[in-house]
Scaffold this active site. Structure first.
Site, PDB file in Angstrom:
ATOM      1  N   TYR A  26      25.773  56.875 -14.133  1.00  0.00           N
ATOM      2  CA  TYR A  26      27.189  56.953 -14.662  1.00  0.00           C
ATOM      3  C   TYR A  26      27.982  56.172 -14.155  1.00  0.00           C
ATOM      4  CZ  TYR A  26      24.720  55.884 -19.111  1.00  0.00           C
ATOM      5  OH  TYR A  26      23.492  55.828 -20.226  1.00  0.00           O
ATOM      6  N   LYS A  71      14.749  64.621 -14.829  1.00  0.00           N
ATOM      7  CA  LYS A  71      13.619  64.263 -14.492  1.00  0.00           C
ATOM      8  C   LYS A  71      13.322  64.731 -13.224  1.00  0.00           C
ATOM      9  CE  LYS A  71      10.685  60.998 -15.197  1.00  0.00           C
ATOM     10  NZ  LYS A  71       8.997  61.635 -15.586  1.00  0.00           N
ATOM     11  N   ASP A 129      11.090  63.198 -20.111  1.00  0.00           N
ATOM     12  CA  ASP A 129       9.565  62.451 -21.062  1.00  0.00           C
ATOM     13  C   ASP A 129       9.459  63.827 -21.708  1.00  0.00           C
ATOM     14  OD1 ASP A 129       8.868  63.588 -18.594  1.00  0.00           O
ATOM     15  OD2 ASP A 129       7.272  61.730 -18.056  1.00  0.00           O
ATOM     16  N   ASP A 166      22.366  60.519 -22.509  1.00  0.00           N
ATOM     17  CA  ASP A 166      23.132  59.023 -23.376  1.00  0.00           C
ATOM     18  C   ASP A 166      21.730  58.759 -24.485  1.00  0.00           C
ATOM     19  OD1 ASP A 166      24.021  57.356 -24.749  1.00  0.00           O
ATOM     20  OD2 ASP A 166      24.062  56.231 -22.398  1.00  0.00           O
TER      21      ASP A 166
END
Ligand code: NAP
Length: 389
Positions: free
Chosen positions: A136, A203, A257, A281
Site C-alpha cells: 500500500y 504470510k 490463510d 485490510d
C-alpha cells in the site's frame, strides 16, 4: 467550571454529513449524561473532500491537516476518492501525512443483528493493521512504462531474476521500525484492556523477508520490551502449560490463510491481531461481515501524537441525502474517540445505547431488510438513541 474539549471533524462526502449530524447529537448527549456537565465538546468543522474542492480548489487543504495535527484528534466521515488529479486516496493521504501508523478495528457482535454465521457472538477481536507500508506504500509502475522496464532490466542484469517483460511492478517494503511500532501498540492495547493474546498474522512462509520478518520482529519485540508480561505459545507448550498464568499475555502467530479459517471456526480463541497492511485490510472486512457488515464496524487511525476516528465504509453515494444510511459505524468510531480522550463512561454509554437499540430491532434499512422489520431512518435512529441516553 466545565471542561471544554475541542473536536475537529470532517463531515465527509455522500452520506457523510447526515451520519455525522446524527453522531454529533448522540456523542454530545453521552458526554453530557456521564460527566454531569463537567465536560462538554466543541465541534470544529474542517474542510476536506468535495466540499473543500468546491470552496478552495483543493481536496485536502493543508489547514485541515494542520488543525488535526495541533488538536491531536479528529472525527472523520467518509471521503470520495477523486478520480484522476493525481490523488491516490484522500484517506490514505491523511493517514500518511499525519503518520497514523496503526489502523485499529475492534469487531464485536451486537445482539439482534442479522449475521451470516451461526455464533456471531464468538467474535470479539481487535485488529491492529500496519497503515503506512507494504504494497500500500504506492510504489508501483504500469506495465510497459519506462520505469517498469528499468526495474525488470535491473533485476535481470544485477540480480539474475527473470520477470516477464510485460509485467506491471509493485514494491512491498516492510521495515523493522514500522512493524515494531505497530506490534508495540497492539501489545500495549492488550495489556491496557487485559486481553489474553496477541496474534501476529503474516504470510511469512512465502514472503520470508517481509511478512516472515514481521513475525520475527514481533517475537523479538516481546522479548526486548515485554518480557515480564508476554509469554509465547512456543514457551507455553515447552513448559506444558495450556493457559497463560493470570496477568500474562500469550503471543502467537498464524499464517494469514489459516487465520481466515480461524475467524470462522474458532474466533473466540483470538483477541488482538497484529498484521501487515494488506492482510489487515482483508481480515478487517471479513471479520466485520461475520457480525453484520461494515455498517457496524468502527475504525481508528492512530499515531504517536494524533488519532483520527472514522467510519470504515465509504460515501455510499446511492443513499446520499436520503436519510437511509446506517450511522452506527461512525457512532462507534466516535465511542472509540471518547475512550481515547479518557471519557470512558461516555463511550460505554453510547455503545450500550446502540446495543440496546439494535437488540430492540431499532435499525436502519441495511439491517432491517435482512430481518424483514421496519427500517428506521438515520435521524430517527439517532432520536431513539437520544431517548436512551
Ligand atoms: P461504500 O461507500 O462503502 O458503499 C458500498 C455499499 O455498502 C453501499 O452501496 C451500501 O450497500 C453499503 N453501505 C456503505 N455504507 C453504508 C451505510 N452507512 N449505511 C448503509 N449501507 C452502507 O463503497 P463504494 O461504493 O465502493 O465507495 C464509494 C466512495 O467511497 C468511493 O469514492 C470510495 O473511494 C470512497 N471510500 C471512502 C472510504 C473512507 O472514507 N474511509 C472508504 C471506502 C470507500 P447496499 O448497496 O448493499 O445497500
Amino acid at each position: 467550571m466545565s471542561k471544554e474539549i475541542v473536536i475537529p471533524f470532517i463531515p465527509g462526502d455522500g452520506v457523510g454529513p447526515e451520519i455525522m449530524r446524527a453522531t454529533k447529537l448522540v456523542v454530545d448527549a453521552a458526554v453530557k449524561s456521564t460527566t454531569a456537565g463537567e465536560a462538554s465538546l466543541r465541534w470544529e468543522e474542517l474542510l476536506a473532500g468535495e466540499a473543500a474542492y468546491k470552496s478552495t480548489g483543493h481536496w485536502l487543504p493543508s489547514e485541515t491537516l494542520a488543525v488535526i495535527r495541533e488538536r491531536g484528534v479528529a472525527l472523520k466521515g467518509p471521503l470520495t476518492t477523486p478520480v484522476g488529479g493525481g490523488i491516490r486516496s484522500l484517506n490514505v493521504t491523511i493517514r500518511q501525512a499525519l503518520d497514523l501508523y496503526a489502523s485499529v478495528r475492534p469487531v464485536r457482535y451486537f445482539e439482534g443483528v442479522p449475521s451470516p454465521v451461526k455464533e456471531p457472538q464468538k467474535m470479539k477481536i481487535v485488529i491492529f493493521r500496519e497503515n503506512t507500508e507494504d504494497v500500500y506504500k504506492g510504489v508501483e509502475w504500469r506495465q510497459g512504462s519506462k520505469e517498469a522496464a528499468e526495474v525488470i532490466e535491473f533485476l535481470r542484469s544485477r540480480m539474475s531474476v527473470e520477470i516477464a517483460p510485460d509485467s506491471g511492478i509493485g514494491i512491498k517494503p516492510i521495515s523493522e521500525t514500522a512493524s515494531k511500532r505497530l506490534i508495540r501498540a497492539s501489545v500495549k492495547y492488550a495489556i491496557r484492556k487485559r486481553l489474553p493474546s496477541v496474534t501476529l498474522v503474516h504470510k511469512g512462509n512465502i514472503m520470508k523477508f517481509t511478512e516472515g520478518a514481521f513475525r520475527d520482529w514481533g517475537y523479538q519485540l516481546a522479548k526486548e520490551e515485554f518480557a515480564d508480561v508476554v509469554l509465547t505459545e512456543v514457551e507455553m507448550k515447552a513448559s506444558g502449560i495450556s493457559k497463560p498464568p493470570s496477568g500474562k499475555i500469550v503471543m502467537n502467530d498464524r499464517i494469514a490463510d489459516n487465520m481466515f479459517q480461524q475467524i470462522l471456526l474458532r474466533p473466540d480463541e483470538y483477541s488482538v491481531l497484529a498484521t501487515p497492511n494488506l492482510n489487515g485490510d482483508y481480515l478487517a472486512d471479513a471479520c466485520a461481515a461475520q457480525i453484520g457488515g461494515l455498517g457496524l464496524a468502527p475504525g481508528a487511525n492512530i499515531g504517536d501524537h494524533t488519532a483520527v476516528f472514522e467510519a470504515v465504509h465509504g460515501t455510499a453515494p446511492k443513499y446520499a441525502g436520503k436519510d437511509l444510511a446506517n450511522p452506527c459505524s461512525l457512532m462507534l468510531s466516535a465511542a472509540l474517540m471518547l475512550e481515547h480522550l479518557g471519557l470512558d463512561e461516555a463511550a460505554t454509554n453510547l455503545t450500550d445505547a446502540i446495543g440496546a437499540a439494535l437488540a430492540d430491532g431499532i435499525m436502519t434499512q441495511d439491517l432491517a431488510r435482512l430481518k424483514g422489520t421496519r427500517p428506521y431512518g438515520t435521524a430517527e435512529f439517532a432520536r431513539e438513541l437520544l431517548a436512551q441516553l
